[in-house]
Design a protein around this motif. Structure first.
Motif, PDB file in Angstrom:
ATOM      1  N   ASN A 135       0.827  -1.205   0.000  1.00  0.00           N
ATOM      2  CA  ASN A 135       0.000   0.000   0.000  1.00  0.00           C
ATOM      3  C   ASN A 135       0.858   1.250   0.000  1.00  0.00           C
ATOM      4  O   ASN A 135       0.494   2.256  -0.612  1.00  0.00           O
ATOM      5  N   HIS A 137       0.685   4.177  -2.749  1.00  0.00           N
ATOM      6  CA  HIS A 137       0.433   5.553  -2.298  1.00  0.00           C
ATOM      7  C   HIS A 137       1.531   6.496  -2.809  1.00  0.00           C
ATOM      8  O   HIS A 137       1.239   7.624  -3.216  1.00  0.00           O
ATOM      9  N   ALA A 177      -5.449   4.345  -5.214  1.00  0.00           N
ATOM     10  CA  ALA A 177      -4.778   5.293  -4.323  1.00  0.00           C
ATOM     11  C   ALA A 177      -4.892   6.718  -4.859  1.00  0.00           C
ATOM     12  O   ALA A 177      -5.114   7.661  -4.096  1.00  0.00           O
TER      13      ALA A 177
END
Length: 142
Positions: free
Chosen positions: A27, A31, A97
């Motif tokens: 993640n 991001h 994201a």
């Protein structure tokens, strides 16, 4: 020998309770890519809004990006008919994201079948120069 056996058992227990990381992109990496895209998009948008007579591709050097900024992907832009298109290759995690960073904007999504598909559904038709599957943001500049 008993010490070695106890050590092996402890290693086994630690292995059982250790967090497992899924295969694929983290993640944090998604991001970071999304933030990199949004920074590029914002710079292109600010330039286009302040130079409404611009058309075609805006060179990265004129966008006024922060001095420390480096492209993590090959982001592209193009202005046609008073619409700025900012696009580039991204994974599905990176696209989500970016959508989250842009607070679920109706103007950001993915190119599917030459249409902008956002988290809200299918949107406007996209020009043929944007490759299928690219992360895309469209902004009207007048």
């Amino acid at each position: 020998m008993k010490t070695l056996a106890v050590f092996a058992v402890l290693l086994g227990v630690i292995a059982i309770f250790s967090p497992r990381f899924p295969f694929g992109q983290s993640n944090e990496a998604a991001h970071a890519i999304a933030t990199n895209y949004v920074t590029y998009r914002n710079a292109a948008m600010m330039y286009a809004v302040n130079h409404t007579d611009s058309t075609g591709i805006l060179e990265t050097a004129i966008l006024g990006l922060p001095p420390h900024w480096r492209a993590l992907r090959s982001w592209k832009n193009r202005i046609e008919a008073h619409t700025l298109y900012v696009y580039g290759k991204a994974t599905s995690q990176e696209i989500v994201a970016a959508e989250v960073l842009l607070k679920g904007s109706f103007a950001v999504g993915v190119n599917k079948n030459s249409h902008l598909v956002t988290m809200h559904g299918t949107g406007v038709a996209l020009p043929s120069f944007i490759p299928e599957g690219d992360l895309v943001c469209i902004i009207t500049v007048k």
